[in-house]
Design a protein around this motif. Structure first.
Motif, PDB file in Angstrom:
ATOM      1  N   LEU A 185       0.808  -1.224   0.000  1.00 54.65           N
ATOM      2  CA  LEU A 185       0.000   0.000   0.000  1.00 54.65           C
ATOM      3  C   LEU A 185       0.841   1.273   0.000  1.00 54.65           C
ATOM      4  O   LEU A 185       0.289   2.364  -0.126  1.00 54.65           O
ATOM      5  CB  LEU A 185      -0.903   0.009   1.235  1.00 54.65           C
ATOM      6  CG  LEU A 185      -1.929  -1.118   1.325  1.00 54.65           C
ATOM      7  CD1 LEU A 185      -2.445  -1.248   2.743  1.00 54.65           C
ATOM      8  CD2 LEU A 185      -3.075  -0.869   0.357  1.00 54.65           C
ATOM      9  N   LEU A 186       2.133   1.148   0.124  1.00 52.69           N
ATOM     10  CA  LEU A 186       2.984   2.322   0.308  1.00 52.69           C
ATOM     11  C   LEU A 186       3.466   2.937  -0.994  1.00 52.69           C
ATOM     12  O   LEU A 186       3.916   4.078  -1.019  1.00 52.69           O
ATOM     13  CB  LEU A 186       4.195   1.963   1.177  1.00 52.69           C
ATOM     14  CG  LEU A 186       3.894   1.331   2.536  1.00 52.69           C
ATOM     15  CD1 LEU A 186       5.189   1.086   3.308  1.00 52.69           C
ATOM     16  CD2 LEU A 186       2.939   2.192   3.341  1.00 52.69           C
ATOM     17  N   THR A 187       3.401   2.199  -2.083  1.00 54.05           N
ATOM     18  CA  THR A 187       3.866   2.688  -3.386  1.00 54.05           C
ATOM     19  C   THR A 187       2.721   2.655  -4.377  1.00 54.05           C
ATOM     20  O   THR A 187       2.115   1.605  -4.598  1.00 54.05           O
ATOM     21  CB  THR A 187       5.034   1.833  -3.907  1.00 54.05           C
ATOM     22  OG1 THR A 187       6.151   1.982  -3.020  1.00 54.05           O
ATOM     23  CG2 THR A 187       5.451   2.261  -5.303  1.00 54.05           C
ATOM     24  N   LYS A 351      20.142  -1.313  -8.519  1.00 57.09           N
ATOM     25  CA  LYS A 351      18.784  -1.165  -8.011  1.00 57.09           C
ATOM     26  C   LYS A 351      18.531   0.301  -7.707  1.00 57.09           C
ATOM     27  O   LYS A 351      19.404   0.968  -7.128  1.00 57.09           O
ATOM     28  CB  LYS A 351      18.588  -2.005  -6.744  1.00 57.09           C
ATOM     29  CG  LYS A 351      17.158  -2.010  -6.220  1.00 57.09           C
ATOM     30  CD  LYS A 351      16.985  -3.003  -5.081  1.00 57.09           C
ATOM     31  CE  LYS A 351      15.531  -3.051  -4.619  1.00 57.09           C
ATOM     32  NZ  LYS A 351      15.313  -4.073  -3.574  1.00 57.09           N
ATOM     33  N   PRO A 352      17.381   0.839  -8.101  1.00 56.63           N
ATOM     34  CA  PRO A 352      17.111   2.258  -7.833  1.00 56.63           C
ATOM     35  C   PRO A 352      17.253   2.596  -6.358  1.00 56.63           C
ATOM     36  O   PRO A 352      16.801   1.846  -5.486  1.00 56.63           O
ATOM     37  CB  PRO A 352      15.665   2.433  -8.310  1.00 56.63           C
ATOM     38  CG  PRO A 352      15.462   1.362  -9.324  1.00 56.63           C
ATOM     39  CD  PRO A 352      16.281   0.201  -8.838  1.00 56.63           C
ATOM     40  N   GLU A 353      17.901   3.722  -6.067  1.00 53.81           N
ATOM     41  CA  GLU A 353      18.064   4.167  -4.695  1.00 53.81           C
ATOM     42  C   GLU A 353      16.739   4.658  -4.119  1.00 53.81           C
ATOM     43  O   GLU A 353      16.433   4.424  -2.946  1.00 53.81           O
ATOM     44  CB  GLU A 353      19.098   5.298  -4.628  1.00 53.81           C
ATOM     45  CG  GLU A 353      20.524   4.868  -4.865  1.00 53.81           C
ATOM     46  CD  GLU A 353      21.137   4.168  -3.658  1.00 53.81           C
ATOM     47  OE1 GLU A 353      20.639   4.383  -2.538  1.00 53.81           O
ATOM     48  OE2 GLU A 353      22.086   3.399  -3.851  1.00 53.81           O
ATOM     49  N   LEU A 354      15.975   5.335  -4.962  1.00 51.18           N
ATOM     50  CA  LEU A 354      14.736   5.966  -4.502  1.00 51.18           C
ATOM     51  C   LEU A 354      13.615   5.721  -5.495  1.00 51.18           C
ATOM     52  O   LEU A 354      13.834   5.601  -6.699  1.00 51.18           O
ATOM     53  CB  LEU A 354      14.929   7.481  -4.340  1.00 51.18           C
ATOM     54  CG  LEU A 354      15.904   7.962  -3.266  1.00 51.18           C
ATOM     55  CD1 LEU A 354      16.160   9.449  -3.426  1.00 51.18           C
ATOM     56  CD2 LEU A 354      15.375   7.652  -1.879  1.00 51.18           C
ATOM     57  N   THR A 463       6.492  -3.138 -10.163  1.00 52.01           N
ATOM     58  CA  THR A 463       7.681  -2.522 -10.762  1.00 52.01           C
ATOM     59  C   THR A 463       8.147  -1.336  -9.938  1.00 52.01           C
ATOM     60  O   THR A 463       9.347  -1.198  -9.636  1.00 52.01           O
ATOM     61  CB  THR A 463       7.375  -2.057 -12.199  1.00 52.01           C
ATOM     62  OG1 THR A 463       7.032  -3.191 -13.001  1.00 52.01           O
ATOM     63  CG2 THR A 463       8.579  -1.352 -12.815  1.00 52.01           C
ATOM     64  N   TRP A 464       7.222  -0.473  -9.540  1.00 53.75           N
ATOM     65  CA  TRP A 464       7.581   0.742  -8.801  1.00 53.75           C
ATOM     66  C   TRP A 464       8.066   0.433  -7.385  1.00 53.75           C
ATOM     67  O   TRP A 464       8.782   1.232  -6.789  1.00 53.75           O
ATOM     68  CB  TRP A 464       6.391   1.689  -8.758  1.00 53.75           C
ATOM     69  CG  TRP A 464       6.014   2.246 -10.102  1.00 53.75           C
ATOM     70  CD1 TRP A 464       6.820   2.390 -11.191  1.00 53.75           C
ATOM     71  CD2 TRP A 464       4.724   2.726 -10.501  1.00 53.75           C
ATOM     72  NE1 TRP A 464       6.116   2.939 -12.252  1.00 53.75           N
ATOM     73  CE2 TRP A 464       4.821   3.150 -11.855  1.00 53.75           C
ATOM     74  CE3 TRP A 464       3.486   2.841  -9.855  1.00 53.75           C
ATOM     75  CZ2 TRP A 464       3.740   3.694 -12.553  1.00 53.75           C
ATOM     76  CZ3 TRP A 464       2.413   3.374 -10.549  1.00 53.75           C
ATOM     77  CH2 TRP A 464       2.536   3.795 -11.888  1.00 53.75           C
ATOM     78  N   MET A 465       7.665  -0.703  -6.839  1.00 51.78           N
ATOM     79  CA  MET A 465       8.134  -1.081  -5.497  1.00 51.78           C
ATOM     80  C   MET A 465       9.605  -1.465  -5.477  1.00 51.78           C
ATOM     81  O   MET A 465      10.220  -1.513  -4.411  1.00 51.78           O
ATOM     82  CB  MET A 465       7.300  -2.259  -4.960  1.00 51.78           C
ATOM     83  CG  MET A 465       5.890  -1.888  -4.518  1.00 51.78           C
ATOM     84  SD  MET A 465       4.934  -3.337  -3.971  1.00 51.78           S
ATOM     85  CE  MET A 465       5.801  -3.773  -2.446  1.00 51.78           C
ATOM     86  N   ASN A 466      10.185  -1.710  -6.649  1.00 50.29           N
ATOM     87  CA  ASN A 466      11.564  -2.186  -6.714  1.00 50.29           C
ATOM     88  C   ASN A 466      12.551  -1.029  -6.574  1.00 50.29           C
ATOM     89  O   ASN A 466      13.148  -0.550  -7.537  1.00 50.29           O
ATOM     90  CB  ASN A 466      11.810  -2.921  -8.035  1.00 50.29           C
ATOM     91  CG  ASN A 466      13.213  -3.497  -8.111  1.00 50.29           C
ATOM     92  OD1 ASN A 466      13.743  -3.954  -7.105  1.00 50.29           O
ATOM     93  ND2 ASN A 466      13.802  -3.461  -9.291  1.00 50.29           N
ATOM     94  N   ALA A 467      12.693  -0.529  -5.356  1.00 49.44           N
ATOM     95  CA  ALA A 467      13.664   0.522  -5.044  1.00 49.44           C
ATOM     96  C   ALA A 467      14.082   0.360  -3.584  1.00 49.44           C
ATOM     97  O   ALA A 467      13.332  -0.175  -2.766  1.00 49.44           O
ATOM     98  CB  ALA A 467      13.063   1.902  -5.290  1.00 49.44           C
TER      99      ALA A 467
END
Length: 544
Positions: A185-187, A351-354, A463-467
């Motif tokens: 739920l956070l992203t 891996k993305p930092e942010l 996909t967007w959670m992968n940071a």
């Protein structure tokens, strides 16, 4: 989506924007993160007299836009109607004028004429909760929760990180919190690409900044909309402070505002990496990859550019963006497909930092004021939402109407998912529940699994959670003096930042003036603001 959690943004991502509860006095477990599982064993609706709920109370709250689209008050929402039936408590809701909530809250606090309960995003209140307790506007809740709120007490024992988030620097719990009860739920936001354009041009999903450049250049020159004209707009971005245009900045491991590295506060716009980002964005703009009219593009114009198949990429939310555009284009262009694209990196394989990520507690909660004559009863009433029955009520509504249990999974009915009045899902939900992001309860991931139920939406979230997201700040609290000083500095900083960053990217201001830009920010005392944030973070880290 405000700038607290890392950028002047994060009060944004807070902002908006900007989206549980109980079986009587039986303590409740936190909502399960596993699809199909209930939160805990069902309980019986308690006897109203034995439970000790108040006969009535007054409740001030900002009216969620998805509710106000069809209703005039929270008193008309089915969950609150049912809550009154179960508890016997009559609630008189008071809603501030849309867009004037902060001013009206401040006037109300100054007047001393307060309702029993105030629900608000307390992290944005200038004085802070500790000062409001000392001024006898709201009350400390620690002991009342321990004695009269078994459901919330159990939740906080099982999740000590929640207790740390909702406790002030002086040890006060000041509000019953809205908690996002699962990482899922956070992203809910990120970069979206026309996946059908990628497929037509035989392009892989971009991973690095260079990959994005190559994709956007192909969008501009490859006629992916197939009309024989070079009218494609590769990407639309907004570069005002705290906006999603800075998603590309995350490739350098910084934000445009406040973030932390190993416990040390930094402000991204004065870091060396920020200059590299501005140089890249300027080159993209100069080549026509960024919409030349980005600064003047409002939501309606953006809609037009998307639905007329001109726009290849734009930062979006998963619900009001990806899902909405997929619905709008389903009949108009069956080939239309949006995909959530990875947050960019500089080197392949990193891996993305942010990335976009909300805090489990962003400051939204219900405080009890000193005007309340029966705080113990109000605490019991608020606690109802943290047990099984209240949790189901405010996340899913009325069984048999807004949801039905299928193998233990609360599935929304067609009144929500295929509303007979053609209401968008969020507005249909607004007639029954408040899981969209308001109120003192724990949000259930099964809400999001259905609200963002399209395959494109679910894949985008994953996909967007992968940071890593280790550099974002929690919601920090300041003293009244710190808040006054900080706000004075940041008002000037944000105004200057917004004026100058767009000039630099558009080339109106030469890039040679970047050092002057940094120098001006420092002359505006941005380094003093960093120290204020550092003091607040240090206090937060000392909380028990």
């Amino acid at each position: 989506m405000k700038k607290e959690m890392g950028t002047i943004v994060s009060l944004l991502l807070a902002s908006s924007m900007l989206l549980s509860a109980c079986g009587g006095n039986t303590p409740a477990a936190a909502p399960s993160s596993q699809t199909g599982e209930g939160t805990h064993a069902a309980t019986q609706t308690p006897d109203k007299k034995e439970a000790g709920y108040p006969a009535s109370l007054t409740y001030w709250a900002v009216l969620n836009a998805n509710v106000s689209a069809t209703l005039k008050s929270y008193s008309e929402v089915a969950a609150y109607k049912e809550l009154e039936r179960r508890t016997g408590t009559k609630v008189e809701f008071q809603h501030p004028t849309a867009g004037q909530d902060k001013d009206q809250l401040n006037l109300m606090l100054a007047s001393g004429k307060l309702p029993d309960v105030i629900e608000y995003s307390w992290g944005t209140v200038n004085k802070g909760a500790d000062a409001l307790i000392k001024e006898k506007s709201i009350i400390r809740l620690n002991e009342l929760i321990d004695k009269h709120a078994p459901n919330l007490t159990k939740l906080l024992k099982e999740h000590p990180e929640y207790r740390k988030m909702i406790t002030t620097d002086e040890g006060n719990i000041y509000a019953f919190p809205f908690i996002r009860g699962d990482d899922y739920l956070l992203t809910y936001g990120g970069i979206a690409l026309r996946e059908d354009w990628l497929e037509k041009l035989n392009l892989p999903m971009p991973q690095t900044i260079d990959d994005y450049y190559n994709v956007y250049k192909a969008f501009k020159n490859g006629d992916p909309n197939g009309n024989g004209k070079q009218d494609e707009i590769p990407v639309l971005l907004n570069f005002n402070s705290g906006s999603s245009g800075f998603y590309f900045l995350y490739a350098w491991g910084i934000s445009d505002g406040f973030y932390q590295e190993n416990g040390k506060i930094k402000f991204g716009a004065i870091e060396p990496q920020f200059k590299e980002f501005v140089e890249v964005m300027h080159s993209w703009f100069k080549e026509g990859l960024i919409d030349k009219d980005y600064a003047a593009t409002d939501p309606k114009l953006q809609d037009s550019k998307v639905t007329n198949s001109q726009l290849g990429s734009v930062p979006l939310l998963v619900g009001g963006g990806v899902g909405r555009y997929m619905d709008l284009m389903r009949d108009k262009d069956p080939k239309f497909k949006l995909a959530g694209a990875p947050y960019p990196v500089l080197k392949t394989g990193d891996k993305p930092e942010l990335g976009q990520k909300e805090a489990p507690f962003s400051g939204i909660g219900a405080a009890i004021t000193t005007s309340a004559k029966n705080p113990e009863e109000i605490v019991k009433w608020l606690d109802y939402k943290y047990g099984q029955e209240g949790h189901m009520l405010f996340n899913f509504g009325i069984e048999g109407e807004s949801y039905a249990l299928t193998d233990g999974y609360p599935k929304y009915t067609d009144k929500i998912l295929k509303n007979p009045d053609k209401l968008p899902i969020a507005q249909a939900m607004g007639q029954y529940i408040l899981a969209m992001g308001n109120g003192p309860f724990v949000q259930d991931r099964r809400y999001m699994e259905q609200y963002a139920g399209l395959p494109e939406q679910q894949k985008a979230i994953e996909t967007w959670m992968n940071a890593k997201n280790e550099k974002w700040l929690p919601v920090l609290t300041q003293t009244a003096e710190e808040s006054a000083r900080f706000n004075s500095i940041m008002n000037d900083v944000n105004t200057y930042f917004n004026e100058t960053i767009n000039k630099l990217i558009m080339g109106i201001e030469p890039l040679d003036n970047f050092d002057k830009f940094v120098g001006t920010l420092k002359s505006m005392k941005i380094e003093d603001a960093i120290k204020l944030r550092q003091a607040a973070l240090d206090r937060y880290n000392k909380r028990q």
